[in-house]
Write an enzyme that holds these catalytic residues in place. Structure first.
Site, PDB file in Angstrom:
ATOM      1  N   THR A   1     -42.862 -33.799  16.008  1.00  0.00           N
ATOM      2  CA  THR A   1     -42.055 -34.945  15.577  1.00  0.00           C
ATOM      3  C   THR A   1     -41.305 -35.564  16.751  1.00  0.00           C
ATOM      4  OG1 THR A   1     -41.829 -34.006  13.366  1.00  0.00           O
ATOM      5  CG2 THR A   1     -40.191 -35.651  14.017  1.00  0.00           C
TER       6      THR A   1
ATOM      7  N   ASN B   1     -54.025 -35.185   9.480  1.00  0.00           N
ATOM      8  CA  ASN B   1     -53.537 -33.930   8.918  1.00  0.00           C
ATOM      9  C   ASN B   1     -53.877 -33.753   7.443  1.00  0.00           C
ATOM     10  OD1 ASN B   1     -51.547 -36.130   9.363  1.00  0.00           O
ATOM     11  ND2 ASN B   1     -50.372 -34.992   7.844  1.00  0.00           N
TER      12      ASN B   1
ATOM     13  N   GLN C   1     -52.995 -31.944  15.091  1.00  0.00           N
ATOM     14  CA  GLN C   1     -53.967 -31.183  14.284  1.00  0.00           C
ATOM     15  C   GLN C   1     -55.250 -30.874  15.052  1.00  0.00           C
ATOM     16  OE1 GLN C   1     -53.667 -29.820  11.284  1.00  0.00           O
ATOM     17  NE2 GLN C   1     -51.668 -30.683  10.757  1.00  0.00           N
TER      18      GLN C   1
ATOM     19  N   SER D   1     -48.037 -29.672  18.998  1.00  0.00           N
ATOM     20  CA  SER D   1     -47.003 -28.850  18.391  1.00  0.00           C
ATOM     21  C   SER D   1     -47.459 -27.404  18.255  1.00  0.00           C
ATOM     22  CB  SER D   1     -46.648 -29.422  17.012  1.00  0.00           C
ATOM     23  OG  SER D   1     -45.787 -28.531  16.332  1.00  0.00           O
TER      24      SER D   1
ATOM     25  N   HIS E   1     -46.662 -24.728  16.429  1.00  0.00           N
ATOM     26  CA  HIS E   1     -46.874 -23.964  15.187  1.00  0.00           C
ATOM     27  C   HIS E   1     -48.141 -24.352  14.435  1.00  0.00           C
ATOM     28  CE1 HIS E   1     -45.464 -26.695  11.815  1.00  0.00           C
ATOM     29  NE2 HIS E   1     -44.998 -27.371  12.845  1.00  0.00           N
TER      30      HIS E   1
ATOM     31  N   CYS F   1     -45.456 -35.468  -1.120  1.00  0.00           N
ATOM     32  CA  CYS F   1     -45.280 -34.865   0.192  1.00  0.00           C
ATOM     33  C   CYS F   1     -44.241 -33.767   0.110  1.00  0.00           C
ATOM     34  CB  CYS F   1     -44.867 -35.933   1.187  1.00  0.00           C
ATOM     35  SG  CYS F   1     -44.791 -35.326   2.845  1.00  0.00           S
TER      36      CYS F   1
HETATM   37  C1  LIG Z   1     -47.240 -31.267  11.781  1.00  0.00           C
HETATM   38  C2  LIG Z   1     -47.544 -32.592  12.354  1.00  0.00           C
HETATM   39  C3  LIG Z   1     -46.579 -33.303  13.085  1.00  0.00           C
HETATM   40  C4  LIG Z   1     -45.161 -32.816  13.235  1.00  0.00           C
HETATM   41  O1  LIG Z   1     -45.060 -31.696  14.042  1.00  0.00           O
HETATM   42  P1  LIG Z   1     -43.768 -30.738  13.928  1.00  0.00           P
HETATM   43  O2  LIG Z   1     -43.881 -29.832  15.101  1.00  0.00           O
HETATM   44  O3  LIG Z   1     -43.901 -30.017  12.620  1.00  0.00           O
HETATM   45  O4  LIG Z   1     -42.575 -31.610  13.997  1.00  0.00           O
HETATM   46  C5  LIG Z   1     -46.939 -34.509  13.634  1.00  0.00           C
HETATM   47  N1  LIG Z   1     -48.181 -35.001  13.496  1.00  0.00           N
HETATM   48  C6  LIG Z   1     -49.142 -34.340  12.813  1.00  0.00           C
HETATM   49  C7  LIG Z   1     -50.504 -34.929  12.715  1.00  0.00           C
HETATM   50  C8  LIG Z   1     -48.853 -33.121  12.220  1.00  0.00           C
HETATM   51  O5  LIG Z   1     -49.798 -32.495  11.521  1.00  0.00           O
END
Ligand SMILES: *Cc1c(COP(=O)(O)O)cnc(C)c1O
Length: 385
Positions: A67, A146, A174, A194, A196, A319
């Site tokens: 984010t 996503n 993703q 990201s 996680h 969501c």
């Molecule tokens: C999960 C996600 C985000 C946000 O990432 P966070 O680390 O959870 O803030 C942004 N873009 C996509 C496509 C995602 O799947």
């Protein structure tokens, strides 16, 4: 079955992080040895991230997640280049981290064009070319979606952006670990990722910024991250992110081949349920993404039934529990509003097994039938009672 929402930390990642959660607690900015240990760990992770996307380490900046990376790329480029123009192009199926940042910029005097997508969620290059103006300063198109897993023609978007001298940002959150990424080949100026989403820790991500890109800061404060992103580094998080992205690059073909087999087994089984449709592209699709819509049912109810049977999945119908808005992604793909609420996303991870897939295929048709039997919308021929 919800690995696109988040993934489990890999054991090797935890092992790598542990010393930085215990004895190696130094601040990377401190000049004594304990600080230098942390500093070296952060720089090693920077190399690991750069290596995964064919960038240089000096072009990687750690953030608090996907984010922040998206917000920084979009707002940072917008404000730094507003003398040149105030027009931004993005797609209508981006993650909210991109869409809501763009919406906010509209309130600050910027203009944003939201590209439509076809029924598979693909952005048209023709539409993109037509949307480009003299005052366009940024194009932001995600690498892989996503919700529906559709993989965009990012290389072509990048070529077009480079030809016109427009900055190109891609949200690759993703895609990491599933799609090979080369930022030079793809002509990408900015890329978000990201931890996680690929076996790393939550609350830690990175933004790749091609050398020479004109971008302002999002956070102001100390001189961390080469004076680009203030704030004491999340050292254990960064170490974990680095290890996770390194692992995500190993056994790439075998891992994704196995996911693809599970994915296709699921899709094939689910499409045997009457009045069921696949969302997203049949081929240009993440190897771990399944998204279907079942007519005559509510996705939320289906999630509850699955949850009661120990299966965790996701729907595009809401969501979060406080919103009943249908998915903006499915809506943009033209999924009719009468059925858009009946969507289900199953996203696989490497821990998922064929037995689990078969268990889903055994339980899901029963759950769908149970709901259809209860729904006043179900036509007679699709009822069992
Ligand atoms: C999960 C996600 C985000 C946000 O990432 P966070 O680390 O959870 O803030 C942004 N873009 C996509 C496509 C995602 O799947």
């Amino acid at each position: 079955m919800d690995n696109s929402a988040t993934t489990a930390l890999k054991k090797e990642v935890v092992t790598e992080m542990l010393p930085y959660l215990t004895e190696n607690f130094g601040n990377p900015s401190s000049i004594y040895e304990l600080g230098k240990i942390s500093k070296r760990a952060v720089e090693k992770a920077r190399e690991q991230v750069a290596g995964a996307i064919a960038a240089n380490a000096g072009e990687i900046f750690f953030t608090s997640g996907g984010t922040e990376a998206d917000n920084w790329a979009i707002k940072g480029v917008a404000f730094a280049n507003r003398q040149k123009g105030k027009h931004i192009i993005t797609s209508s199926i981006e993650h909210h981290a991109v869409l809501h940042a763009c919406k906010w910029l509209e309130g600050e005097g910027f203009e944003v064009s939201y590209l439509p997508v076809d029924e598979y969620g693909l952005v048209s290059l023709d539409a993109l070319e037509k949307a480009i103006r003299k005052d366009t300063i940024l194009i932001s198109v995600m690498l892989a979606n996503n919700e529906i897993g559709t993989i965009q023609p990012v290389e072509e978007v990048g070529r077009l952006a480079a030809e016109k001298g427009i900055y190109f940002h891609t949200d690759a959150v993703q895609a990491i670990g599933h799609v090979p990424i080369d930022v030079r080949k793809m002509n990408v100026d900015l890329l978000s990722l990201s931890g996680h989403k690929f076996g790393g820790p939550k609350g830690c991500g990175a933004l790749y910024v091609r050398k020479g890109t004109k971008i302002g800061n999002l956070l102001h404060g100390g001189a961390q991250e080469n004076k680009r992103r203030a704030g004491t580094e999340n050292v254990p998080g960064i170490v974990g992110l680095g290890k996770a992205i390194e692992i995500a690059g190993q056994d790439f073909e075998a891992r994704n081949g196995a996911l693809l087999k599970l994915r296709d087994r699921l899709i094939e089984g689910l499409l045997k349920i009457p009045k069921t449709h696949l969302n997203g592209h049949p081929e240009k699709r993440l190897p771990n993404n399944v998204n279907v819509v079942f007519e005559y049912i509510e996705g939320e109810s289906l999630l509850l039934l699955l949850n009661a049977r120990g299966i965790f999945a996701s729907t595009g119908s809401a969501c979060n529990s406080s919103s009943l808005e249908p998915s903006h992604v499915l809506t943009a793909c033209g999924v009719p509003h009468e059925i858009v609420h009946g969507s289900l996303r199953l996203s696989l991870g490497e821990a998922n097994t064929e037995e689990e897939v078969d268990r889903v295929l055994e339980l899901l048709p029963k759950a769908v039938q149970q709901l259809r039997d209860m729904s006043p919308l179900t036509p007679e021929e699709y009822r069992t009672c």
